[in-house]
Scaffold this motif. Structure first.
Motif, PDB file in Angstrom:
ATOM      1  N   VAL A 216       0.706  -1.295   0.027  1.00 26.23           N
ATOM      2  CA  VAL A 216      -0.025  -0.116   0.064  1.00 26.23           C
ATOM      3  C   VAL A 216       0.811   1.114   0.152  1.00 26.23           C
ATOM      4  O   VAL A 216       0.362   2.397  -0.328  1.00 26.23           O
ATOM      5  CB  VAL A 216      -0.790  -0.024   1.291  1.00 26.23           C
ATOM      6  CG1 VAL A 216      -1.870  -1.244   1.038  1.00 26.23           C
ATOM      7  CG2 VAL A 216      -0.047   0.106   2.596  1.00 26.23           C
ATOM      8  N   SER A 217       2.208   1.273   0.414  1.00 24.93           N
ATOM      9  CA  SER A 217       2.864   2.308   0.441  1.00 24.93           C
ATOM     10  C   SER A 217       3.595   2.735  -0.696  1.00 24.93           C
ATOM     11  O   SER A 217       4.448   1.788  -1.217  1.00 24.93           O
ATOM     12  CB  SER A 217       4.062   2.523   1.878  1.00 24.93           C
ATOM     13  OG  SER A 217       4.751   3.473   1.469  1.00 24.93           O
ATOM     14  N   PRO A 218       3.434   3.628  -1.622  1.00 22.81           N
ATOM     15  CA  PRO A 218       4.190   3.938  -2.674  1.00 22.81           C
ATOM     16  C   PRO A 218       5.689   4.067  -2.506  1.00 22.81           C
ATOM     17  O   PRO A 218       6.345   3.875  -3.464  1.00 22.81           O
ATOM     18  CB  PRO A 218       3.615   5.439  -3.166  1.00 22.81           C
ATOM     19  CG  PRO A 218       2.079   5.478  -2.350  1.00 22.81           C
ATOM     20  CD  PRO A 218       2.304   4.722  -1.117  1.00 22.81           C
ATOM     21  N   ALA A 219       6.117   4.584  -1.463  1.00 25.56           N
ATOM     22  CA  ALA A 219       7.633   4.708  -1.249  1.00 25.56           C
ATOM     23  C   ALA A 219       8.326   3.271  -1.238  1.00 25.56           C
ATOM     24  O   ALA A 219       9.455   3.447  -1.358  1.00 25.56           O
ATOM     25  CB  ALA A 219       7.735   5.600   0.220  1.00 25.56           C
TER      26      ALA A 219
ATOM     27  N   LEU B 271      13.118  -2.610  12.195  1.00 26.01           N
ATOM     28  CA  LEU B 271      13.612  -1.868  13.031  1.00 26.01           C
ATOM     29  C   LEU B 271      14.915  -1.068  12.294  1.00 26.01           C
ATOM     30  O   LEU B 271      15.383   0.187  12.686  1.00 26.01           O
ATOM     31  CB  LEU B 271      14.139  -2.730  14.357  1.00 26.01           C
ATOM     32  CG  LEU B 271      13.047  -3.141  15.082  1.00 26.01           C
ATOM     33  CD1 LEU B 271      13.601  -4.180  16.244  1.00 26.01           C
ATOM     34  CD2 LEU B 271      12.463  -2.026  15.699  1.00 26.01           C
ATOM     35  N   ARG B 272      15.574  -1.678  11.399  1.00 25.52           N
ATOM     36  CA  ARG B 272      16.712  -1.163  10.880  1.00 25.52           C
ATOM     37  C   ARG B 272      16.562  -0.463   9.476  1.00 25.52           C
ATOM     38  O   ARG B 272      17.542  -0.059   8.954  1.00 25.52           O
ATOM     39  CB  ARG B 272      17.850  -2.264  10.675  1.00 25.52           C
ATOM     40  CG  ARG B 272      18.224  -2.851  12.032  1.00 25.52           C
ATOM     41  CD  ARG B 272      19.337  -4.189  11.724  1.00 25.52           C
ATOM     42  NE  ARG B 272      20.422  -3.689  10.985  1.00 25.52           N
ATOM     43  CZ  ARG B 272      21.249  -3.041  11.833  1.00 25.52           C
ATOM     44  NH1 ARG B 272      21.241  -3.387  13.126  1.00 25.52           N
ATOM     45  NH2 ARG B 272      22.405  -2.728  11.292  1.00 25.52           N
ATOM     46  N   ASN B 273      15.170  -0.285   9.164  1.00 23.66           N
ATOM     47  CA  ASN B 273      15.081   0.092   7.884  1.00 23.66           C
ATOM     48  C   ASN B 273      14.176   1.531   7.943  1.00 23.66           C
ATOM     49  O   ASN B 273      12.989   1.287   8.473  1.00 23.66           O
ATOM     50  CB  ASN B 273      14.051  -0.775   7.116  1.00 23.66           C
ATOM     51  CG  ASN B 273      14.120  -0.249   5.371  1.00 23.66           C
ATOM     52  OD1 ASN B 273      13.648   0.681   5.135  1.00 23.66           O
ATOM     53  ND2 ASN B 273      14.895  -1.016   4.604  1.00 23.66           N
ATOM     54  N   LYS B 274      14.591   2.659   7.576  1.00 29.68           N
ATOM     55  CA  LYS B 274      14.034   4.095   8.002  1.00 29.68           C
ATOM     56  C   LYS B 274      12.670   4.087   6.914  1.00 29.68           C
ATOM     57  O   LYS B 274      11.760   4.467   7.292  1.00 29.68           O
ATOM     58  CB  LYS B 274      14.774   5.227   7.589  1.00 29.68           C
ATOM     59  CG  LYS B 274      16.086   5.157   8.772  1.00 29.68           C
ATOM     60  CD  LYS B 274      16.986   6.474   8.120  1.00 29.68           C
ATOM     61  CE  LYS B 274      17.982   6.769   9.273  1.00 29.68           C
ATOM     62  NZ  LYS B 274      18.970   7.718   8.778  1.00 29.68           N
ATOM     63  N   ASP B 275      12.883   3.570   5.726  1.00 27.64           N
ATOM     64  CA  ASP B 275      11.764   3.688   4.806  1.00 27.64           C
ATOM     65  C   ASP B 275      10.504   2.958   5.365  1.00 27.64           C
ATOM     66  O   ASP B 275       9.414   3.201   5.223  1.00 27.64           O
ATOM     67  CB  ASP B 275      11.871   3.140   3.365  1.00 27.64           C
ATOM     68  CG  ASP B 275      13.075   3.909   2.764  1.00 27.64           C
ATOM     69  OD1 ASP B 275      12.924   5.122   2.863  1.00 27.64           O
ATOM     70  OD2 ASP B 275      13.796   3.597   1.876  1.00 27.64           O
ATOM     71  N   VAL B 276      10.700   1.626   5.709  1.00 27.05           N
ATOM     72  CA  VAL B 276       9.535   0.965   6.383  1.00 27.05           C
ATOM     73  C   VAL B 276       9.093   1.397   7.529  1.00 27.05           C
ATOM     74  O   VAL B 276       7.808   1.419   7.859  1.00 27.05           O
ATOM     75  CB  VAL B 276      10.277  -0.792   6.676  1.00 27.05           C
ATOM     76  CG1 VAL B 276       9.335  -1.634   7.260  1.00 27.05           C
ATOM     77  CG2 VAL B 276      10.686  -1.222   5.290  1.00 27.05           C
ATOM     78  N   ARG B 277       9.786   1.989   8.473  1.00 29.45           N
ATOM     79  CA  ARG B 277       9.384   2.634   9.554  1.00 29.45           C
ATOM     80  C   ARG B 277       8.504   3.997   9.391  1.00 29.45           C
ATOM     81  O   ARG B 277       7.401   4.089   9.893  1.00 29.45           O
ATOM     82  CB  ARG B 277      10.675   2.966  10.331  1.00 29.45           C
ATOM     83  CG  ARG B 277      11.466   1.880  11.352  1.00 29.45           C
ATOM     84  CD  ARG B 277      12.242   2.376  12.522  1.00 29.45           C
ATOM     85  NE  ARG B 277      12.946   3.710  12.174  1.00 29.45           N
ATOM     86  CZ  ARG B 277      14.233   3.393  11.850  1.00 29.45           C
ATOM     87  NH1 ARG B 277      15.073   2.350  11.694  1.00 29.45           N
ATOM     88  NH2 ARG B 277      15.058   4.536  11.845  1.00 29.45           N
ATOM     89  N   ARG B 278       9.102   4.593   8.263  1.00 33.34           N
ATOM     90  CA  ARG B 278       8.242   5.704   7.927  1.00 33.34           C
ATOM     91  C   ARG B 278       7.029   5.222   7.301  1.00 33.34           C
ATOM     92  O   ARG B 278       5.830   6.009   7.523  1.00 33.34           O
ATOM     93  CB  ARG B 278       8.862   6.543   6.782  1.00 33.34           C
ATOM     94  CG  ARG B 278      10.040   7.489   7.486  1.00 33.34           C
ATOM     95  CD  ARG B 278      10.642   8.433   6.239  1.00 33.34           C
ATOM     96  NE  ARG B 278      11.616   8.932   6.528  1.00 33.34           N
ATOM     97  CZ  ARG B 278      12.779   8.597   5.861  1.00 33.34           C
ATOM     98  NH1 ARG B 278      12.763   7.669   4.967  1.00 33.34           N
ATOM     99  NH2 ARG B 278      13.870   8.961   6.343  1.00 33.34           N
ATOM    100  N   ALA B 279       6.757   4.073   6.467  1.00 34.52           N
ATOM    101  CA  ALA B 279       5.640   3.572   6.065  1.00 34.52           C
ATOM    102  C   ALA B 279       4.630   3.203   7.090  1.00 34.52           C
ATOM    103  O   ALA B 279       3.453   3.379   7.027  1.00 34.52           O
ATOM    104  CB  ALA B 279       5.623   2.411   5.031  1.00 34.52           C
ATOM    105  N   LEU B 280       5.152   2.561   8.056  1.00 30.58           N
ATOM    106  CA  LEU B 280       4.504   1.999   9.195  1.00 30.58           C
ATOM    107  C   LEU B 280       3.688   3.315  10.080  1.00 30.58           C
ATOM    108  O   LEU B 280       2.680   3.170  10.268  1.00 30.58           O
ATOM    109  CB  LEU B 280       5.222   1.199  10.259  1.00 30.58           C
ATOM    110  CG  LEU B 280       4.671   0.747  11.329  1.00 30.58           C
ATOM    111  CD1 LEU B 280       3.389  -0.303  10.966  1.00 30.58           C
ATOM    112  CD2 LEU B 280       5.462  -0.243  12.166  1.00 30.58           C
ATOM    113  N   GLN B 281       4.706   4.179  10.254  1.00 28.91           N
ATOM    114  CA  GLN B 281       4.130   5.448  11.050  1.00 28.91           C
ATOM    115  C   GLN B 281       3.116   6.039  10.293  1.00 28.91           C
ATOM    116  O   GLN B 281       1.796   6.722  10.622  1.00 28.91           O
ATOM    117  CB  GLN B 281       5.144   6.347  11.313  1.00 28.91           C
ATOM    118  CG  GLN B 281       6.365   6.145  12.195  1.00 28.91           C
ATOM    119  CD  GLN B 281       7.612   6.823  12.109  1.00 28.91           C
ATOM    120  OE1 GLN B 281       7.609   7.784  11.417  1.00 28.91           O
ATOM    121  NE2 GLN B 281       8.324   6.559  12.973  1.00 28.91           N
TER     122      GLN B 281
END
Length: 313
Positions: free
Chosen positions: A51-54, A293-303
């Motif tokens: 679902v996250s375009p990023a 925890l170690r991936n900024k893109d995944v953390r941003r998509a989760l937030q």
């Protein structure tokens, strides 16, 4: 009647952890908790990358496929393991059920091995050949790599399962394990075992060592590219994009190598079960945690997903 055990399909008895009765109860709840976290973590990775375009890039496409494999992989093993842990007695599994479990186990294990190799190739192209990234890792190329991973798993599983389960077994075979793994089942065969062991070890070399060698080669070239960078900040940024994958590769190939390549003469039933419990139950839980925890893109998509689902104040 003397040849009856060669013509009828035996029912296998999985001993599981029945010899460790005091640990069965606590182990049941630990395995159940780990399984639930695995389902949640991998499902979340699949959802976020969808679902996250990023996260619509080859790297996360492969990560989504890896999470799909992990979901099927752990579901193939854990429910029966929980049933065995909940029972004070060893549980029986039919000949067909044992063959099916091993078949799915091999398909998913080999597919994961190939997917991790494809993910290493993705990092190599992104860092060492960035101008050719969109060409070398086009959607069609990514689909071809994923399809090849599944096809390789299916071919390997069909060959191994057909060979192993065509061997004669005793009428009441007992497996000192909690799943129908290759080596414990193979040791029960009364004839043709030597030929099958050679086949298993050959496949181990091909589908563990060769992909691992390709991954190592990719990271040697990546390391050369990192060292050639003038900026320390650039080096750290590039390395951070590879660290999660490197950790997952270490967990997967480390446990697989110890399990299938170490000398069997020095192994024990308890050691085999502990190792198998780690790579069939614990590792599938750790992978989404590592990438989250170690991936900024995944953390941003989760937030972002959490904010979208939260009610407005």
């Amino acid at each position: 009647m003397a040849g009856e055990n060669h013509t009828t399909l035996p029912e296998f008895l999985l001993l599981g952890f029945s010899d460790l009765k005091t640990l069965q109860g606590p182990l049941f709840w630990v395995v159940l908790l780990v399984y639930l976290v695995t389902l949640l973590g991998n499902s979340l990775i699949i959802l976020l990358t969808q679902v996250s375009p990023a996260l619509h890039s080859p790297m996360y496409f492969f990560l989504r496929q890896l999470s799909v494999v992990e979901l099927f992989y752990t579901t193939n093993i854990v429910p029966r393991t929980l049933a065995n842990l909940a029972s004070p007695h060893p549980q029986a599994i039919s000949f067909q059920g044992c063959a099916a479990q091993m078949y799915v186990f091999i398909v998913l294990g080999i597919s994961e091995c190939c997917l991790l190799t494809a993910m290493a190739y993705d990092r190599y192209v992104a860092i060492c050949q960035p101008l050719h990234y969109s060409t070398l890792l086009s959607p069609r190329a990514c689909m071809a790599m994923v399809g090849t991973s599944w096809l390789t798993g299916i071919i390997t599983a069909t060959t191994h399962a057909s060979l192993i389960f065509s061997l004669p077994f005793p009428s009441h075979p007992i497996i000192p394990h909690f799943l129908c793994d290759i080596l414990p089942v193979l040791r029960l065969a009364s004839a043709g075992k030597h030929r099958s062991e050679i086949s298993v070890m050959t496949a181990t070399v091909v589908f563990i060592m060769i992909p691992f060698s390709l991954i190592v080669t990719s990271y040697i070239r990546i390391l050369g590219a990192i060292l050639a960078m003038a900026s320390t900040q650039s080096r750290r940024k590039v390395f951070s994009t590879c660290s999660s994958h490197l950790l997952v590769v270490s967990l997967f190939f480390g446990t697989a190598s110890i399990t299938y390549i170490r000398p069997q003469a020095g192994s024990s039933v308890t050691t085999d079960r502990v190792l198998s419990l780690f790579y069939t139950v614990v590792t599938p839980m750790l992978n989404p945690i590592i990438y989250t925890l170690r991936n900024k893109d995944v953390r941003r998509a989760l937030q972002h997903l959490v904010k979208r689902q939260s009610p407005l104040p």
